[in-house]
Enzyme design. Structure first.
Site, PDB file in Angstrom:
ATOM      1  N   SER A 275       0.758  -1.198   0.093  1.00  0.00           N
ATOM      2  CA  SER A 275       0.063  -0.140   0.011  1.00  0.00           C
ATOM      3  C   SER A 275       0.755   1.110   0.011  1.00  0.00           C
ATOM      4  CB  SER A 275      -1.052   0.106   1.302  1.00  0.00           C
ATOM      5  OG  SER A 275      -1.479  -1.222   1.462  1.00  0.00           O
ATOM      6  N   ARG A 298       1.146   7.933   5.656  1.00  0.00           N
ATOM      7  CA  ARG A 298       0.248   7.462   6.547  1.00  0.00           C
ATOM      8  C   ARG A 298      -1.240   7.935   6.713  1.00  0.00           C
ATOM      9  NH1 ARG A 298       1.619   2.262   8.645  1.00  0.00           N
ATOM     10  NH2 ARG A 298       3.905   2.218   8.439  1.00  0.00           N
ATOM     11  N   HIS A 301      -2.620   6.544   3.512  1.00  0.00           N
ATOM     12  CA  HIS A 301      -3.088   5.135   3.953  1.00  0.00           C
ATOM     13  C   HIS A 301      -4.381   4.795   4.584  1.00  0.00           C
ATOM     14  CE1 HIS A 301      -2.312   1.285   6.016  1.00  0.00           C
ATOM     15  NE2 HIS A 301      -2.426   0.880   4.681  1.00  0.00           N
TER      16      HIS A 301
END
Ligand code: SAH
Length: 483
Positions: A275, A298, A301
């Site tokens: 990812s 992050r 994500h």
């Protein structure tokens, strides 16, 4: 000398490999055997002394490359069979280039035969594990024939592209600081914990293998000399039982031939790595700052929302202040329980960090009623009295963010960082705008975004990214070599 004789001369340009007799290619040995004259650095001739009996030997000092190539070409021109030898591969920062350049200049009719050898990058990589298993770039740090500015430009470009980097000629007797300068440049785009493999005299007597961090290299804690090859890992290079590995299968669709092998990473980690790799591919060049990028990755994500690339805002010292505080065991003060639950325990534990939720103090309901505050805002006010070494994270209530900002502006409270990423339609954009405005004017460290988006998952992602960066910093604090 007639034309017949002149044309029969041959110049063999021969790579000797890193030094071990077993790594001298059979064809290289055959070329040396055929030669009646051998030209090269005296040290290399000593290395193959047992093959040189009865030949005319022209051992020269280091640094006389052009003279050696001219001599070898001249001998071949006289009709002799000449081996011009280099360590590693003769065409890689070796005699091959010099000989061809001179031949082109004088238009020789001598036959030139090139025999490849195992270059230092391959030798060093073999000693380290498999650091070159994905794309890599090679730079010589010798500024003898290349301007230093050009070298640095190439290093910067390759570093931005996340190549594994191999440095030849990282130092000489006179030149000892270049590798530190280069490491400092790399730290602009790579994390301090980036792995660096140092291999001195690979496959030769005096061999020395060490794995350190990029920070160690920048701080001069690593031992580098003219016999060292330096391998700087990419963002994906990892260390497994002392071996440096750059993975190449994580992105592959099918890996049937690997199916019987033990899986190194748990599947969750692999999905995470994939990812993050996808995000990295789709993300534009901004932000350039590697730590801001790590936080943004992050956030995307957690949200699958690339808008954050445009809207996330960091005050200049936010990440530094937050990670320093977290490294010293700061408290993460969360506005709601859902945010606290999203802060990863495996990250807080080793740092001695505690995540707490402001809402659960028994004083909160009373204070909220008596002061006319929301419970979230009251929670922040109660927390102000309890914690000084604190990172404040607001993922839900804009009133909590307003209250935290007010306490900092009006009072002595100095949280290391205000993370404000509430989501919603009422008061949210305004609270964040105030944080950016006041924070910028007063030098308050903050991380926030512009607009309505946000929420506890996104805020937890920021906190977890900061915890990861803090843990990485801690791993690169002064210490010995890894292995
Ligand atoms: N033609 C050679 C490179 C010559 S440049 C080759 O292909 O390998 C000289 C640099 O090569 C040295 O400064 C060092 O960085 C590297 N090097 C050469 N031999 C090495 C060895 N055995 N171990 C580690 N580094 C080596």
């Amino acid at each position: 000398m007639d034309d017949q004789q002149r044309n029969s001369g041959t110049l063999f340009i021969v790579g000797l490999g890193p030094g071990a007799p077993g790594l001298l290619a059979p064809d290289a040995a055959a070329a040396i055997d055929r030669a009646d004259a051998v030209v090269g650095y005296q040290g290399y001739l000593d290395q193959i002394a047992d093959r040189l009996e009865g030949k005319a030997l022209f051992g020269r000092a280091l640094g006389e490359e052009v003279e050696r190539a001219r001599l070898a070409l001249g001998l071949a021109h006289e009709g002799r069979q000449v081996a011009l030898v280099s360590s590693g591969d003769a065409g890689i920062y070796g005699m091959g280039g010099v000989a061809f350049e001179l031949a082109a200049e004088r238009g020789t009719d001598v036959e030139i035969v090139v025999v490849p050898g195992i270059t230092a990058a391959c030798a060093a990589a073999a000693r380290l594990g498999a650091p070159l298993a994905h794309d890599w770039a090679c730079v010589s740090l010798s500024d003898l024939l290349t301007p230093w500015e050009v070298i640095l430009d190439r290093v910067d470009a390759a570093a931005r592209a996340d190549f594994v980097l191999v440095f030849y000629n990282p130092a000489s007797r006179a030149r000892t600081n270049q590798v530190r300068t280069v490491a400092e440049r790399l730290l602009r785009v790579r994390l301090p914990a980036t792995l660096v493999g140092l291999v001195e005299n690979a496959f030769r007597p005096g061999e020395r293998i060490e794995v350190v961090s990029l920070q160690d290299l920048a701080d001069g804690r690593a031992h580098v000399n003219m016999f060292t090859t330096v391998v700087v890992g990419s963002s994906r290079t990892f260390l497994d039982r002392g071996r440096m590995v750059t993975p190449r299968i994580y992105a592959a669709k099918h890996v049937p031939e690997m199916a019987h092998e033990p899986v190194q990473e748990p599947p969750g980690d692999r999905i995470m790595a994939e990812s993050l790799a996808i995000i990295e591919r789709e993300l534009g060049p901004e932000p350039v700052d590697i730590r801001e990028r790590a936080v943004l990755r992050r956030v995307i994500h957690a949200s699958a929302d690339f808008d954050f690339a445009q809207t996330l805002r960091f005050s200049p010292t936010a990440i530094e202040q937050a990670t320093t505080a977290l490294r010293s065991g700061a408290t993460v003060l969360c506005d709601v329980e859902m945010l606290r639950a999203g802060v990863r325990r495996d990250l807080t534990g080793p740092l001695g960090v505690e995540a707490v939720c402001a809402l659960h103090n028994p004083a909160v309901p009373g204070l909220a009623a008596s002061e006319g505050l929301t419970r979230s805002a009251a929670g922040i006010r109660v927390a102000e009295r309890a914690w000084s070494n604190v990172v404040v994270a607001v993922g839900n209530a804009p009133t909590a963010l307003d209250e935290a900002l007010r306490l900092v502006v009006d009072g002595p409270w100095r949280p290391a960082c205000l993370i404000g990423l509430p989501v919603g339609f009422v008061g949210v954009e305004a609270a964040k705008a105030r944080l950016i405005d006041e924070g910028t004017r007063r030098g308050i460290p903050f991380i926030t975004n512009v607009g309505r988006k946000g929420g506890t998952a996104v805020t937890a992602a920021v906190v977890n990214a900061l915890l990861e960066l803090a843990a990485q910093d801690r791993r690169t604090e002064p210490r010995g070599a890894l292995g």
